[in-house]
Scaffold this motif. Sequence first.
Motif, mmCIF file in Angstrom:
data_model
loop_
_atom_site.group_PDB
_atom_site.id
_atom_site.type_symbol
_atom_site.label_atom_id
_atom_site.label_comp_id
_atom_site.label_asym_id
_atom_site.label_seq_id
_atom_site.Cartn_x
_atom_site.Cartn_y
_atom_site.Cartn_z
ATOM 1 N N PRO C 98 46.615 37.078 40.237
ATOM 2 C CA PRO C 98 46.591 36.451 41.681
ATOM 3 C C PRO C 98 47.885 36.208 42.613
ATOM 4 N N ALA C 103 45.010 40.159 44.971
ATOM 5 C CA ALA C 103 45.304 40.468 43.353
ATOM 6 C C ALA C 103 45.682 41.878 43.077
ATOM 7 N N VAL C 500 39.657 36.249 40.116
ATOM 8 C CA VAL C 500 40.289 36.611 41.160
ATOM 9 C C VAL C 500 39.683 37.621 42.117
#
Lengths: 480, 215, 1019
Positions: C98, C103, C500
């Motif tokens: 993240p 990401a 994420v």
Amino acid sequence: MAELTHAQEMKERLTPSLTTGHPTYHDVTEAVSIIAEVKTHRNWYIALAISTSITGILGLMLAYLVATGVGVWGNNSPVGWGWDITNFVFWIGIGHAGTLISAILFLFRQKWRTSINRFAEAMTLFAVACAGIYPAVHVGRPWRAYWLFPIPNEFLNMWQNFRSPLLWDVFAVSTYATVSALFWYVGLIPDLATFRDRAKTKGKQIAYGIASLGWRGSATHWKNYEKSYMILAGLSTPLVLSVHTIVSFDFAVSILPGWHTTIFPPYFVAGAIFSGFAMVVTLMVIARWIYKVEHLVTMTHLENMNKVILATGTIVGYAYATEFFTAWYSGNPYESYVFFVSRATGPYAWAYWSMISCNVISPQFFWFKKLRTSLPFMFVISIVVNIGMWFERFVIIATSLHRDYLPASWGYFRPSFVDILTFFGTFGLFITLFVFFTRFLPIIAISEVKGMMAQTHHEEHFLDEAVAASEGKQPVGVAH
Amino acid sequence: MGQIFPKKIDLIIRGALLVAGLGAAATAGGMLFLHHPKRIEPGYQPTQPIPYSHKLHAGNLGLDCLYCHTTVDKSSYAAIPSTQTCMNCHSKVKGQSVVLEPVRKSFELDQPIPWVKIHRLPDYVYFNHSAHVNSGVSCVSCHGRVDQMVEVKQVQPLTMAWCLDCHRNAAPNLRPAELVTKLDWKPESDPAEIGKQIMATKKINPPTNCSGCHR
Amino acid sequence: MIQIQGIGNQTGKKFWRSLDELSNSPKFQNWVAQEFPEGAADVMDGKSRRKFLQVMAASMGLAGLTACRRPVEKILPYAKSVEGVVMGNSLHFATAMPFNGGAQGLVVESFDGRPIKIEGNTNHPESRGAAGTLAQASVLNLYDPDRSKEVLADGKPSTWDSFSKVAATLPADGEGVRVLSTLVNSPTLAGLRGQLASKMPKAKWVEYEAFTDDTLIEGSQIAFGDALRPQFDFKKANVVVALDFDFLELENRSLGWVKDFSARRKPAPVAAPASHHGAAADAHHAAPAAEAHHGAPAATEHAAAPPAAGEATPGMNRLYAIESNFTLTGVMADNRLRLKPSDVQNFVFDLARALGAITGLQILGQQDRWIKALAKDLQANRGKSIVLAGSRQPAVVHAVVALINQTLGNAGETVTYTKDVRRPVAALKELAGELNSGGVKALVILGGNPVYDAPVDLAFGDAVKKAPLSIHLGPEVNETGVIAKWHLPESHYLEAWGDVASNDGSISIVQPLIEPLFATKSAIEIVGFLLAGKWPKGFELVKAQSKLDEAGWRKALHDGLLAGTAGASVKGAADKTKVEAAVNNAPKTGGRIEVQFFPSHNLWDGRFANNAWLQEAPDPMSKLVWDNAAVMSPKTAKELQVEIIPDDVGMYAQKIIVEIGGQKVEAPVYVLPGHADNTVTLMCGYGRKEIGRVGRGIGYNAFAVRPSTGLGFASANITKAPGTYYMVSTQEHHSQEGRPIVQEAPLAKYEKEPHFAKEEEEHVELFSLFQEHDYSKGNQWGMAIDLNACTGCNSCLIACQSENNIPVVGKEQVGKGREMHWIRLDRYFTGDEEDPQAVYQPMACQQCENAPCESVCPVAATVHSPEGLNDMAYNRCVGTRYCANNCPYKVRRFNYLNFHKDMDELTKMVQNPDVTVRMRGVMEKCNYCVQRIQEAKIKAKAEGRASGAAGPYKVGEFMTACQQTCAADAIVFGNINDPESKVSQLKKDHRNYALLHELNVKPRTTYLAKLRNPNPELA
């Protein structure tokens, strides 16, 4: 100025006399031996104290280096070699005059060499000793330095790379050191015997006795002595050329602009003789004054050496010029950058121009007899020359490395305090060895000087003396 | 002034020099002989925390090497078996044996058994078991007749020279891959010939350049 | 292999616990205090004369050891076998990092349970197999000995239990409870946020990060009346206009952008004119653009099939960059215009008017010529162009840009929009207000470092002090951590479960590779605790959120991506009148001198400040290491009478005082040719006060003058400060001295004479004095580097550092020219000093067939392998450095000191066991990742694969670390004897040339010449 007047007298003579004041053989023996026999002077201890403490600094620096790594020096990327190899070549160069004087001049029957060769040979050995330190400790892992020698081993089943000039160097330098040492020692034997015979104390008798290998001065001894001396002279003559030729290969064989040039071998040899003689002059001027042997080491010797300095200095100057010509003529942009930009005007221009002024300009004064026979002047010049020759090596190594092919990798070299103190320390070692030499050994080749005298007089038809001489003992270099 | 040294000193000195020379030569030779890796390296036989007998397990009981050293054909590393592997049998066989107490302990406490390393290569050497085993180099070539050792000891020098000897002439040390753990295997024909064929079929060319083993 | 070295070989759990104990022992503490990670100690206190005797004793002892009998070593096998673990083989797991609201999908190599190398995940849209510098270096943060390891209450060690008691006292309805987190793009955390809102209705949740796309979203609010995030398809774009937007590096939101963009940098294949070069026949097969067009991933060593008949390869695109700082996008640009940040706004307005997107008179400035040419080019490429603007520019600019793309018909073609759910960071101001008014009872800060990087006028540090209860969760005890009453150690993403969403919405599971090294927890666990009152398991939270069955879950973990989670593109219609209104009300910003704020290439917003790899990675443009500077153009520097005095081992930079709205900071100057005049660029992330030993006292803090009114740029007063500051860089010389090093030509010239690069190679026949080896058989490894694709982003440099255990040497040693990077990015300026162009050239060992280094090594420590590698046997090297002196590329690195000596026990775990850790005094250099070659070779042999022309290797089975991570696919490595391999085809390309070929060293690495595609009307 006594020498000068003598020198003028000598001029009428056919051959310039290499001794002044017609010393008898005994005078010569006395003059030289007394140096080692008088009670040790306080100044000698002072000199020893100073030089050994400087040597101590050397030891300290080397210990620090070995313990910490080459990083304590200024070396970096791109300048992988800095003061280490500079000083190595510098000292090796100095070590040249000795063998040249002893061997080549001997083979060419240059009589004037006799009173200075012992001194010069000693200098050679001591200089080589100083030089030898650097190759050993400049490597990243000194405890593995022995891998540079082709010692057979069953563990790895592999050999060194015999293509590498560095390996040739190992052979060249070690051979040179060995032969010079032998040559020097063989020459010493008769004089050591003299010392032994004159020795007052038992200790000295035994010491000199062992050292002189039972020399009795018999005809056989002289015969063998002559032969071995001749052979060693023959052996070391090619070495004079080979050593520095091979040292120059370290650079000439590489592809680095400023290193990759075929003129290096002669250029290096000339430079070496140049610096070697300069060093001899420096030391001689001091020594003959301290030890009162002006009548044995005369102005003629010094003048002749200055002539050699002038000659070799001019050769070196020519080599510099040639480098520039080649750079321009080859049309190789990298090559011309090194010389016309990097050296002449680059960050190291200061080093380059001090080299030129010291090596090319300063010796030219020796064209004038007045200057080349003036002790103070030759003393200064001889030192200036050696400074210049140090700069030559520095310029060749550092300026070539710091800017080569890809500008992105360019850098600069700046010595660390360890670099400086280590170099300083080697002088300490050099002087220490000399201090011992002058105290315990005959600094002038007694027997050879005598021989030379005999021969000179012989040629000047002092028959009786000559006959007496040849009865007494076989003089060196009499044409049989 | 009298003589310092007696007349026969020459003789004495010459003799002394001769003796010294011979002595030096002798010592040098002796060192070379004694320090030869073939004499230094092998024979290392430390005592192990458990008196495990390869002779019993691999020899008499005829367990295959791969039963315990499972990774030799998969990985660079020939794994020492986990305690679990021992317990596969020893939970039933000799379950109460005093000698095996440490094994049981290790299994209960999930604590490893500290075996002592015998065959040791420097960290900069990247020996790969799978590469050799799959090419048909038998365990015996480097480890000897382990199936006859009560306590394992090193039998080969394991020096670079020794490795290279084989890498430069591998054929005699090759056999069909399925036979690598048959320590007592005897080729019925000339091993070199068999090896040649294996090298040809498997396209085996043992590296003799640095990066083959040093990275 | 498992040998008893310390405690490295017991089963996973034991290991960490015992290390934890170790880390608490006072002995460990003060040892840590003395040491410096990565052996940078030498570096900092220079030559420690004190120590040298004892060191000498030690080294002598070492020398002695070799003589005596070997030391006893233990082997500690597992007690209970672990499933799937084959001792000595590494495992790879998919996960994601993240980062800044996005990401990066990653594949992490794990050896003996230690994550050691991070690579990009080919399945992941934001990685496409590549990984940036930050992601790759983040593995070092995991092993940072200065990490936060324990709970702190008022700075004193405490426990999680005592914290939970305090946390339980939070008001049930959330009265006065405020949560401040970094951008929330974790579905699980978002879900928990929702639950918290319902459980504690009075609580508020604020998000803040220093560098966000808020203006972008606000712009879309104006244009579309909706929060939309543009997604770009560079594959389709013939013309790209970047307005103050470094989309290739600093403001890159997806490495996919770089991949697609650089795919379009490859020229359409040119039929070779009648030429004396044999390559002509191969020209058509070379078709490097072909597989780019098909979007084949770089992972394949082999080129994709040549384009089908009739299908035209799109050819090279054209990039316009209008910017103030000289960014990597500007370096890549074909036409570049230097503008003050505030002038970009007018430029965009004028452009929009010229395109008829908005009505109104043009403010005809000196850019008139530019705008005309640009408008023409864009009109000619309707639907095939992209106009994009950077987040430093105000919302109105983005609104206009959206309108422009719509007018040009790019919307829906090259530019699509997805819903954006993130919250604006402006809310932080409000929170600061509440704190100051005492309205906040409890402040929970989840990650981030607001006290350091919040706008300075908020005085956030003082505000936090006013909260009766403040809790900070963070990976290090930073500026915020020391102010907060409670500091909680946060788990690294490699040791805690999470999930994420990337910028295009696609979701990845963050899969841990290791148990937490210390007693740390993740943000979701904290929030989970606040909700439930007991500590939840991160794993369960994430799995519950994912709503996947076991099979789906396993697949998601394996792929590193939940299939089909990418956000659907929405059809947005930009409202011309609203935009025009905004344009007319747009305030005229800017002043005589403007300061703009960039995140730094290496430390981003400061979160990587304790990462030694990144600290020593050179800034791509200035090449500065271990420092940041105030960057300005030569002209501006002259006007301000400031300068840099170059020194042989670095530079002494004049210090200046930057003043914005009464806030001052002192910074050293760096004069960068090509920077806009009257503009100063400040790189943020440096000057951290509360940090570990690596980042302490490095650089100045640019956040100290960053106002909330000018997060992008602001007008400022610059005054000369007394004194200079010493800085070091890895490259002192920036001109090519007219040497043919980086071959470059305009596209037009290339089309006329495609062999222009080879023309340089004209020379007489060269031959070697030694007998030359025959390299025509078997595998012959080689590399081709496309200078046209390389963006100069440093990813390869970090990849190499991580893969090959390359030590960090520190500022002083770099100053001395002793950096150890095996691959360096040479950056040269071309053109005039005020407005130059720049080119990059990745430079590593060229693996010369006639290697000058080999012939001079006295001990044969570097010799050639039959596969054309220039082997380097460290254990044979004695360190004469002769090879380095004789290397024309100067790519050999020497261990001048023992750079690994002071490496922390914890940090040692990051090292790659397949590569020797070099001791001091030996030479090292790139070896084409020979460990990977050997691994693949042995694997192939073990599986008994048939050996073909290409050797027994699967397509793209292995790559060098640099090639693998290159987002631009600039580096291609492979078997040049395999006619199928991509590298062998690239070597037939017209642009292919060998550097310094005239030395007859025959380098195995060759370069593809650089091309530019400038607009003739701007010539």
